[in-house]
Design a protein around this motif. Structure first.
Motif, PDB file in Angstrom:
ATOM      1  N   GLU A 140      12.009  -1.488   6.818  1.00  0.00           N
ATOM      2  CA  GLU A 140      11.140  -0.338   6.474  1.00  0.00           C
ATOM      3  C   GLU A 140      11.148  -0.184   5.126  1.00  0.00           C
ATOM      4  OE1 GLU A 140      11.896   2.287  10.647  1.00  0.00           O
ATOM      5  OE2 GLU A 140      13.293   2.286   9.041  1.00  0.00           O
ATOM      6  N   LEU A 141      12.235  -0.174   4.333  1.00  0.00           N
ATOM      7  CA  LEU A 141      12.472  -0.193   2.792  1.00  0.00           C
ATOM      8  C   LEU A 141      11.436  -1.074   2.264  1.00  0.00           C
ATOM      9  CD1 LEU A 141      16.251   0.512   2.540  1.00  0.00           C
ATOM     10  CD2 LEU A 141      14.113   2.105   1.922  1.00  0.00           C
ATOM     11  N   ARG A 142      11.452  -2.512   2.647  1.00  0.00           N
ATOM     12  CA  ARG A 142      10.560  -3.486   2.314  1.00  0.00           C
ATOM     13  C   ARG A 142       8.997  -3.277   2.273  1.00  0.00           C
ATOM     14  NH1 ARG A 142      14.363  -7.528   4.164  1.00  0.00           N
ATOM     15  NH2 ARG A 142      13.270  -7.734   6.134  1.00  0.00           N
ATOM     16  N   TYR A 143       8.807  -2.534   3.643  1.00  0.00           N
ATOM     17  CA  TYR A 143       7.372  -2.084   3.966  1.00  0.00           C
ATOM     18  C   TYR A 143       6.833  -0.812   2.833  1.00  0.00           C
ATOM     19  CZ  TYR A 143       6.809  -5.029   8.214  1.00  0.00           C
ATOM     20  OH  TYR A 143       6.434  -6.212   9.144  1.00  0.00           O
ATOM     21  N   ILE A 144       7.873  -0.055   2.608  1.00  0.00           N
ATOM     22  CA  ILE A 144       7.773   1.017   1.752  1.00  0.00           C
ATOM     23  C   ILE A 144       7.358   0.480   0.424  1.00  0.00           C
ATOM     24  CG2 ILE A 144       8.585   2.955   0.556  1.00  0.00           C
ATOM     25  CD1 ILE A 144       9.931   3.640   3.268  1.00  0.00           C
ATOM     26  N   ALA A 145       8.282  -0.435  -0.089  1.00  0.00           N
ATOM     27  CA  ALA A 145       7.937  -0.863  -1.580  1.00  0.00           C
ATOM     28  C   ALA A 145       6.516  -1.718  -1.539  1.00  0.00           C
ATOM     29  CB  ALA A 145       9.106  -1.815  -1.757  1.00  0.00           C
ATOM     30  N   MET A 146       6.561  -2.445  -0.559  1.00  0.00           N
ATOM     31  CA  MET A 146       5.238  -3.246  -0.549  1.00  0.00           C
ATOM     32  C   MET A 146       4.140  -2.575  -0.619  1.00  0.00           C
ATOM     33  SD  MET A 146       2.195  -4.501   1.523  1.00  0.00           S
ATOM     34  CE  MET A 146       2.882  -3.703   2.926  1.00  0.00           C
ATOM     35  N   GLU A 202       3.696   0.903  -1.694  1.00  0.00           N
ATOM     36  CA  GLU A 202       3.682   1.466  -2.887  1.00  0.00           C
ATOM     37  C   GLU A 202       3.255   0.624  -4.102  1.00  0.00           C
ATOM     38  OE1 GLU A 202       6.718   5.006  -2.065  1.00  0.00           O
ATOM     39  OE2 GLU A 202       7.635   3.407  -3.341  1.00  0.00           O
ATOM     40  N   GLN A 203       3.747  -0.536  -3.956  1.00  0.00           N
ATOM     41  CA  GLN A 203       3.339  -1.363  -5.240  1.00  0.00           C
ATOM     42  C   GLN A 203       1.659  -1.814  -4.932  1.00  0.00           C
ATOM     43  OE1 GLN A 203       5.302  -5.140  -4.986  1.00  0.00           O
ATOM     44  NE2 GLN A 203       5.597  -5.300  -7.308  1.00  0.00           N
ATOM     45  N   THR A 204       1.232  -2.075  -3.690  1.00  0.00           N
ATOM     46  CA  THR A 204       0.073  -2.270  -3.260  1.00  0.00           C
ATOM     47  C   THR A 204      -1.098  -1.003  -3.651  1.00  0.00           C
ATOM     48  OG1 THR A 204       0.520  -3.795  -1.570  1.00  0.00           O
ATOM     49  CG2 THR A 204      -1.772  -3.090  -1.575  1.00  0.00           C
ATOM     50  N   GLY A 246      -7.545   4.272  -0.960  1.00  0.00           N
ATOM     51  CA  GLY A 246      -8.241   3.591  -2.099  1.00  0.00           C
ATOM     52  C   GLY A 246     -10.099   3.785  -1.726  1.00  0.00           C
ATOM     53  N   LYS A 247     -10.442   3.135  -2.740  1.00  0.00           N
ATOM     54  CA  LYS A 247     -11.968   3.227  -2.604  1.00  0.00           C
ATOM     55  C   LYS A 247     -12.866   2.314  -1.677  1.00  0.00           C
ATOM     56  CE  LYS A 247     -15.920   2.922  -5.710  1.00  0.00           C
ATOM     57  NZ  LYS A 247     -16.634   2.567  -7.060  1.00  0.00           N
ATOM     58  N   ASN A 248     -13.537   2.872  -0.587  1.00  0.00           N
ATOM     59  CA  ASN A 248     -13.924   2.107   0.213  1.00  0.00           C
ATOM     60  C   ASN A 248     -12.804   1.533   1.288  1.00  0.00           C
ATOM     61  OD1 ASN A 248     -16.597   2.535  -0.340  1.00  0.00           O
ATOM     62  ND2 ASN A 248     -16.455   0.909  -1.766  1.00  0.00           N
ATOM     63  N   GLY A 249     -11.666   2.041   1.280  1.00  0.00           N
ATOM     64  CA  GLY A 249     -10.433   1.616   2.073  1.00  0.00           C
ATOM     65  C   GLY A 249      -9.988   0.258   1.496  1.00  0.00           C
ATOM     66  N   GLU A 250     -10.060  -0.088   0.333  1.00  0.00           N
ATOM     67  CA  GLU A 250      -9.488  -1.206  -0.388  1.00  0.00           C
ATOM     68  C   GLU A 250      -7.874  -1.544  -0.347  1.00  0.00           C
ATOM     69  OE1 GLU A 250     -10.764  -1.671  -4.419  1.00  0.00           O
ATOM     70  OE2 GLU A 250     -12.920  -1.696  -3.807  1.00  0.00           O
ATOM     71  N   HIS A 251      -7.329  -0.193  -0.809  1.00  0.00           N
ATOM     72  CA  HIS A 251      -5.807  -0.473  -0.618  1.00  0.00           C
ATOM     73  C   HIS A 251      -5.192  -0.489   0.837  1.00  0.00           C
ATOM     74  CE1 HIS A 251      -5.939   2.036  -4.478  1.00  0.00           C
ATOM     75  NE2 HIS A 251      -6.327   0.777  -4.791  1.00  0.00           N
ATOM     76  N   ILE A 252      -5.654   0.101   1.726  1.00  0.00           N
ATOM     77  CA  ILE A 252      -5.249   0.305   3.032  1.00  0.00           C
ATOM     78  C   ILE A 252      -5.627  -1.101   3.878  1.00  0.00           C
ATOM     79  CG2 ILE A 252      -7.119   1.313   4.293  1.00  0.00           C
ATOM     80  CD1 ILE A 252      -3.438   1.762   5.186  1.00  0.00           C
ATOM     81  N   ASN A 253      -6.784  -1.614   3.586  1.00  0.00           N
ATOM     82  CA  ASN A 253      -7.020  -3.030   3.857  1.00  0.00           C
ATOM     83  C   ASN A 253      -6.158  -4.021   3.461  1.00  0.00           C
ATOM     84  OD1 ASN A 253      -9.139  -1.852   5.677  1.00  0.00           O
ATOM     85  ND2 ASN A 253     -10.768  -2.040   4.244  1.00  0.00           N
ATOM     86  N   ARG A 254      -5.709  -3.940   2.064  1.00  0.00           N
ATOM     87  CA  ARG A 254      -4.880  -4.971   1.577  1.00  0.00           C
ATOM     88  C   ARG A 254      -3.609  -4.963   2.140  1.00  0.00           C
ATOM     89  NH1 ARG A 254      -4.838  -3.849  -4.144  1.00  0.00           N
ATOM     90  NH2 ARG A 254      -7.097  -3.806  -3.891  1.00  0.00           N
ATOM     91  N   VAL A 255      -2.962  -3.650   2.581  1.00  0.00           N
ATOM     92  CA  VAL A 255      -1.837  -3.600   3.131  1.00  0.00           C
ATOM     93  C   VAL A 255      -2.040  -4.185   4.550  1.00  0.00           C
ATOM     94  CG1 VAL A 255      -0.262  -2.085   4.133  1.00  0.00           C
ATOM     95  CG2 VAL A 255      -1.147  -1.407   1.842  1.00  0.00           C
ATOM     96  N   LYS A 256      -3.055  -3.744   5.190  1.00  0.00           N
ATOM     97  CA  LYS A 256      -3.059  -4.431   6.715  1.00  0.00           C
ATOM     98  C   LYS A 256      -2.846  -5.707   6.678  1.00  0.00           C
ATOM     99  CE  LYS A 256      -5.823  -0.520   8.636  1.00  0.00           C
ATOM    100  NZ  LYS A 256      -6.956  -0.062   8.943  1.00  0.00           N
ATOM    101  N   GLU A 257      -3.712  -6.626   5.623  1.00  0.00           N
ATOM    102  CA  GLU A 257      -3.586  -7.851   5.566  1.00  0.00           C
ATOM    103  C   GLU A 257      -2.309  -8.591   5.330  1.00  0.00           C
ATOM    104  OE1 GLU A 257      -6.489  -9.131   2.333  1.00  0.00           O
ATOM    105  OE2 GLU A 257      -8.282  -8.132   3.423  1.00  0.00           O
TER     106      GLU A 257
END
Length: 141
Positions: A10-16, A18-20, A49-60
């Protein structure tokens, strides 16, 4: 609020995350095929993020379904946020037999979405309401 213990995963997922995204994360729950992030209040724009950019990058990056819940110190507001796209009319928190219950009012045609497939949505709400506001049960009315 009780102290939340996070696993190394979970800590790794949080770091990723926040960084993304640049958004601050308060909590992360890895639950089978999904990851639930509790985002600090005011950070949802950065998280998505704009047009979902950030969340989509996390999902990938995680190859799992990602769910976001905006944190609030107010348990009523937090529970409303946890239901996501479901319109919540009201939340009433009551104490009974040394337990806290949240009674959530949603329209009849939104109850199925509030509960979710196999109860997945209501289970998420119950879990994070308990973790962050010591609410023992969430009841949809």
């Amino acid at each position: 609020m009780s102290e939340i213990k996070l696993s190394t995963e979970e800590l790794r997922y949080i770091a990723m995350f926040e960084q993304t995204t640049g958004a601050e994360i308060r909590d992360c729950i890895v639950d089978e095929d999904r990851i639930i992030y509790v985002v600090e209040a005011g950070n949802m724009g950065a998280a998505i993020g704009k047009n979902g950019e950030h969340i989509n990058r996390v999902k990938e990056n995680v190859d799992k379904h990602v769910e976001l819940v905006e944190y609030s110190e107010d348990p009523n507001e937090f529970i409303k946020n946890a239901f996501g796209p479901v319109a919540v009319s009201s939340v009433n928190i009551a104490n009974k037999d040394d337990k806290q219950y949240a009674y959530v009012q949603v329209s009849n045609n939104s109850k199925g979405l509030a509960i979710g497939s196999n109860g997945k949505n209501i289970d998420k709400v119950k879990m994070i309401a308990n973790r962050h506001h010591n609410i023992d049960s969430v009841i949809i009315q």
